[in-house]
Design a protein around this motif. Structure first.
Motif, PDB file in Angstrom:
ATOM      1  N   TRP A 105       0.824  -1.211   0.000  1.00 57.28           N
ATOM      2  CA  TRP A 105       0.000   0.000   0.000  1.00 57.28           C
ATOM      3  C   TRP A 105       0.861   1.266   0.000  1.00 57.28           C
ATOM      4  O   TRP A 105       0.440   2.286  -0.549  1.00 57.28           O
ATOM      5  CB  TRP A 105      -1.000   0.011   1.145  1.00 57.28           C
ATOM      6  CG  TRP A 105      -0.409  -0.089   2.517  1.00 57.28           C
ATOM      7  CD1 TRP A 105       0.219   0.882   3.226  1.00 57.28           C
ATOM      8  CD2 TRP A 105      -0.386  -1.260   3.338  1.00 57.28           C
ATOM      9  NE1 TRP A 105       0.636   0.407   4.443  1.00 57.28           N
ATOM     10  CE2 TRP A 105       0.271  -0.904   4.545  1.00 57.28           C
ATOM     11  CE3 TRP A 105      -0.863  -2.563   3.181  1.00 57.28           C
ATOM     12  CZ2 TRP A 105       0.472  -1.825   5.585  1.00 57.28           C
ATOM     13  CZ3 TRP A 105      -0.663  -3.460   4.211  1.00 57.28           C
ATOM     14  CH2 TRP A 105      -0.004  -3.094   5.393  1.00 57.28           C
ATOM     15  N   PRO A 163     -10.655   3.720  -3.727  1.00 59.76           N
ATOM     16  CA  PRO A 163      -9.361   3.011  -3.723  1.00 59.76           C
ATOM     17  C   PRO A 163      -9.292   1.953  -4.807  1.00 59.76           C
ATOM     18  O   PRO A 163     -10.292   1.329  -5.168  1.00 59.76           O
ATOM     19  CB  PRO A 163      -9.308   2.380  -2.330  1.00 59.76           C
ATOM     20  CG  PRO A 163     -10.737   2.243  -1.914  1.00 59.76           C
ATOM     21  CD  PRO A 163     -11.456   3.412  -2.522  1.00 59.76           C
ATOM     22  N   SER A 194      -5.038   3.602  -1.945  1.00 65.34           N
ATOM     23  CA  SER A 194      -5.209   2.347  -1.213  1.00 65.34           C
ATOM     24  C   SER A 194      -6.047   2.577   0.026  1.00 65.34           C
ATOM     25  O   SER A 194      -6.210   3.709   0.497  1.00 65.34           O
ATOM     26  CB  SER A 194      -3.845   1.768  -0.825  1.00 65.34           C
ATOM     27  OG  SER A 194      -3.170   2.636   0.056  1.00 65.34           O
ATOM     28  N   ALA A 244      -7.187   0.312   3.858  1.00 67.27           N
ATOM     29  CA  ALA A 244      -6.959  -0.875   4.691  1.00 67.27           C
ATOM     30  C   ALA A 244      -8.052  -0.996   5.739  1.00 67.27           C
ATOM     31  O   ALA A 244      -8.128  -0.176   6.655  1.00 67.27           O
ATOM     32  CB  ALA A 244      -5.589  -0.804   5.363  1.00 67.27           C
ATOM     33  N   TRP A 262      -7.783   4.115   6.313  1.00 68.67           N
ATOM     34  CA  TRP A 262      -7.381   2.996   7.153  1.00 68.67           C
ATOM     35  C   TRP A 262      -8.130   3.073   8.476  1.00 68.67           C
ATOM     36  O   TRP A 262      -8.665   4.121   8.855  1.00 68.67           O
ATOM     37  CB  TRP A 262      -5.871   3.010   7.406  1.00 68.67           C
ATOM     38  CG  TRP A 262      -5.376   4.268   8.071  1.00 68.67           C
ATOM     39  CD1 TRP A 262      -5.055   5.447   7.458  1.00 68.67           C
ATOM     40  CD2 TRP A 262      -5.193   4.475   9.475  1.00 68.67           C
ATOM     41  NE1 TRP A 262      -4.666   6.378   8.396  1.00 68.67           N
ATOM     42  CE2 TRP A 262      -4.735   5.816   9.635  1.00 68.67           C
ATOM     43  CE3 TRP A 262      -5.351   3.679  10.614  1.00 68.67           C
ATOM     44  CZ2 TRP A 262      -4.446   6.363  10.892  1.00 68.67           C
ATOM     45  CZ3 TRP A 262      -5.063   4.219  11.849  1.00 68.67           C
ATOM     46  CH2 TRP A 262      -4.610   5.549  11.979  1.00 68.67           C
ATOM     47  N   PRO A 300      -2.041   4.291   4.211  1.00 70.03           N
ATOM     48  CA  PRO A 300      -3.065   4.193   3.176  1.00 70.03           C
ATOM     49  C   PRO A 300      -3.948   5.446   3.200  1.00 70.03           C
ATOM     50  O   PRO A 300      -4.089   6.090   4.244  1.00 70.03           O
ATOM     51  CB  PRO A 300      -3.858   2.943   3.579  1.00 70.03           C
ATOM     52  CG  PRO A 300      -2.958   2.168   4.476  1.00 70.03           C
ATOM     53  CD  PRO A 300      -2.116   3.177   5.192  1.00 70.03           C
ATOM     54  N   SER A 338      -0.858  -1.744   8.958  1.00 72.94           N
ATOM     55  CA  SER A 338      -1.510  -0.748   8.103  1.00 72.94           C
ATOM     56  C   SER A 338      -1.790   0.561   8.819  1.00 72.94           C
ATOM     57  O   SER A 338      -2.046   1.579   8.164  1.00 72.94           O
ATOM     58  CB  SER A 338      -2.819  -1.316   7.533  1.00 72.94           C
ATOM     59  OG  SER A 338      -3.747  -1.606   8.571  1.00 72.94           O
ATOM     60  N   THR A 383      -7.294  -3.763   1.521  1.00 69.31           N
ATOM     61  CA  THR A 383      -7.097  -4.950   2.356  1.00 69.31           C
ATOM     62  C   THR A 383      -8.289  -5.104   3.294  1.00 69.31           C
ATOM     63  O   THR A 383      -8.882  -4.116   3.736  1.00 69.31           O
ATOM     64  CB  THR A 383      -5.809  -4.876   3.189  1.00 69.31           C
ATOM     65  OG1 THR A 383      -5.935  -3.862   4.194  1.00 69.31           O
ATOM     66  CG2 THR A 383      -4.610  -4.593   2.317  1.00 69.31           C
ATOM     67  N   GLU A 385       0.599   4.098  -2.853  1.00 69.94           N
ATOM     68  CA  GLU A 385       0.389   5.520  -2.561  1.00 69.94           C
ATOM     69  C   GLU A 385       1.487   6.363  -3.210  1.00 69.94           C
ATOM     70  O   GLU A 385       1.220   7.435  -3.765  1.00 69.94           O
ATOM     71  CB  GLU A 385       0.365   5.744  -1.052  1.00 69.94           C
ATOM     72  CG  GLU A 385      -0.837   5.144  -0.333  1.00 69.94           C
ATOM     73  CD  GLU A 385      -2.135   5.896  -0.598  1.00 69.94           C
ATOM     74  OE1 GLU A 385      -2.071   7.096  -0.972  1.00 69.94           O
ATOM     75  OE2 GLU A 385      -3.213   5.287  -0.436  1.00 69.94           O
TER      76      GLU A 385
END
Length: 426
Positions: A133, A202, A143, A145, A174, A171, A151, A206, A137
């Motif tokens: 990630w 994104p 991204s 998460a 997140w 990210p 993360s 994840t 970025e």
């Protein structure tokens, strides 16, 4: 002849009505608005503690369908088969000995008073390897998460102890891990990100589920607790895929686990106080393996007692002599002596007073019980393909390929395991 006001109004309205009717007909007969052409997302899903044989229980119809309609394999974790080391391997492509997250609990000579735990987000511990990630970025690829070990760490940042981090890359979206956030809320968060406008949606996401692992620890791999957790996680993956279809959101799903689970019990215990003088050592970790620091002046005595002595159901090494197949033993965070029990045995300080059963991981990465899950399904993958078993260092190269990133110069894994199903990657 003079027209009545009513007649005049009617005649005046007729052309307007005809025009409106023509307009309505034109709108009705116009082609429907073109649906948004969404860019493909890559979604990395971890189901912690999911052994690939769990698919054979008939409790996971969604996961089984994704496996049958995509690519699957039994994946080998890296050593030690613990959660944080393997999750960091999955997103960096490096084994724990190289990326620095060598255990769930670690010590470092640079921070002697601050051991690493699974709550640690100080970049000091994480900065030795760059996760996917962060690479995304830095390349302008957004991204997000929904949990993943590491993360919530501002990668590349600096901090002293528990102080504020001065900089670092996270990210774009997140969340800090919390077991209080349900699986439903986790899936909802991913779907909310997918519903965003394209400029803040994104491309790499994840998603992490911990409930199968928790159930495996509590009841053991063959327990009803695990079966219930399997049903629950499968239903959440079903909702994720169904809602993505409704959105018209193409997505490559890469579904993995970090390790499997072995049955343990109080009948398979190695009690250290029965084989070792406790004055010789300080215990760093115990359980599915044990690591030791010798007390002052007792290095040779500890080596003699652990390494040079045969022990039933346990083998011990000085870190420099850990067998090469484990790719483990050079990093400074690994304690001087490492002991590995037979799979399913537990190393404890003393023998337990009460009987218990459960499950654990951390054992030999080649033990069948430690095998990890791999399923890939989406527009980038063919259907109905099974790959040969491979080590999880290959997942980060796969993610880089799917997201559109160059392969890393420093890596322990490659795209080679996936070339049979990704010919364009050759």
């Amino acid at each position: 002849m003079k027209r009545s006001l009513t007649t005049a109004l009617a005649l005046a309205i007729l052309p307007l009505a005809a025009g409106c009717a023509q307009q309505v007909e034109t709108i009705a007969s116009a082609p429907a608005a073109v649906a948004e052409q969404r860019e493909r997302m890559t979604i990395l899903v971890s189901i912690d503690g999911f052994h690939p044989d769990y698919l054979d229980r008939g409790l996971t119809p969604t996961l089984s369908t994704l496996a049958a309609g995509g690519v699957t394999a039994s994946m080998r974790p890296s050593f030690p088969t613990k959660t944080f080391p393997n999750h960091w391997t999955l997103v960096t492509g490096l084994v724990p000995d190289h990326h620095g997250i060598t255990a769930n609990r670690m010590e470092d000579q640079g921070r002697p008073e601050e051991p690493f735990t699974m709550a640690t987000v100080d970049p000091y511990w994480w900065n030795e390897a760059k996760p996917v990630w962060v690479e995304a970025e830095e390349a302008g690829i957004r991204s997000a998460a929904m949990f993943w070990p590491g993360s919530a760490v501002p990668w590349g940042g600096t901090a002293q102890g528990w102080g504020p981090v001065s900089d670092g890359v996270l990210p774009s979206d997140w969340q800090q891990f919390s077991m209080q956030i349900s699986n439903t809320q986790r899936v909802n968060a991913v779907l909310d990100w997918a519903r965003r406008p394209a400029d803040i949606r994104p491309e790499f996401v994840t998603l992490y589920f911990d409930t199968v692992d928790t159930a495996g620890h509590d009841g053991g791999p063959d327990s009803e607790e695990v079966n219930a957790a399997l049903r629950d996680v499968d239903s959440h993956v079903a909702r994720l895929t169904a809602e993505l279809r409704k959105l018209g959101q193409p997505a490559d799903l890469v579904i993995v686990s970090d390790h499997g689970m072995a049955a343990t019990s109080s009948e398979r215990v190695i009690a250290l106080d029965e084989v070792l003088d406790e004055s010789l050592y300080r215990l760093v970790e115990a359980g599915a393996y044990a690591t030791f620091e010798p007390t002052e002046g007792n290095e040779k005595a500890l080596v003699k007692a652990l390494v040079d002595t045969d022990h039933a159901n346990m083998e011990c090494w000085e870190k420099s002599a850990i067998p090469a197949k484990y790719q483990y033993g050079t990093h400074g965070r690994i304690p001087p002596i490492f002991c590995l029990p037979d799979t399913g045995w537990t190393i404890t300080r003393s023998r337990p007073n009460n009987a218990w059963t459960g499950g654990n991981h951390g054992f030999d990465m080649y033990a069948p019980e430690m095998a990890a899950l791999f399923i890939a399904n989406g527009p980038s993958f063919p259907a109905g393909r099974e790959l040969a078993s491979f080590q999880n260092t290959g997942i980060a190269p796969l993610l880089r390929h799917l997201v559109g990133l160059p392969q890393a110069d420093r890596a322990d894994g490659t795209l080679e395991p996936f070339l049979p199903v990704l010919p364009q990657a050759k």
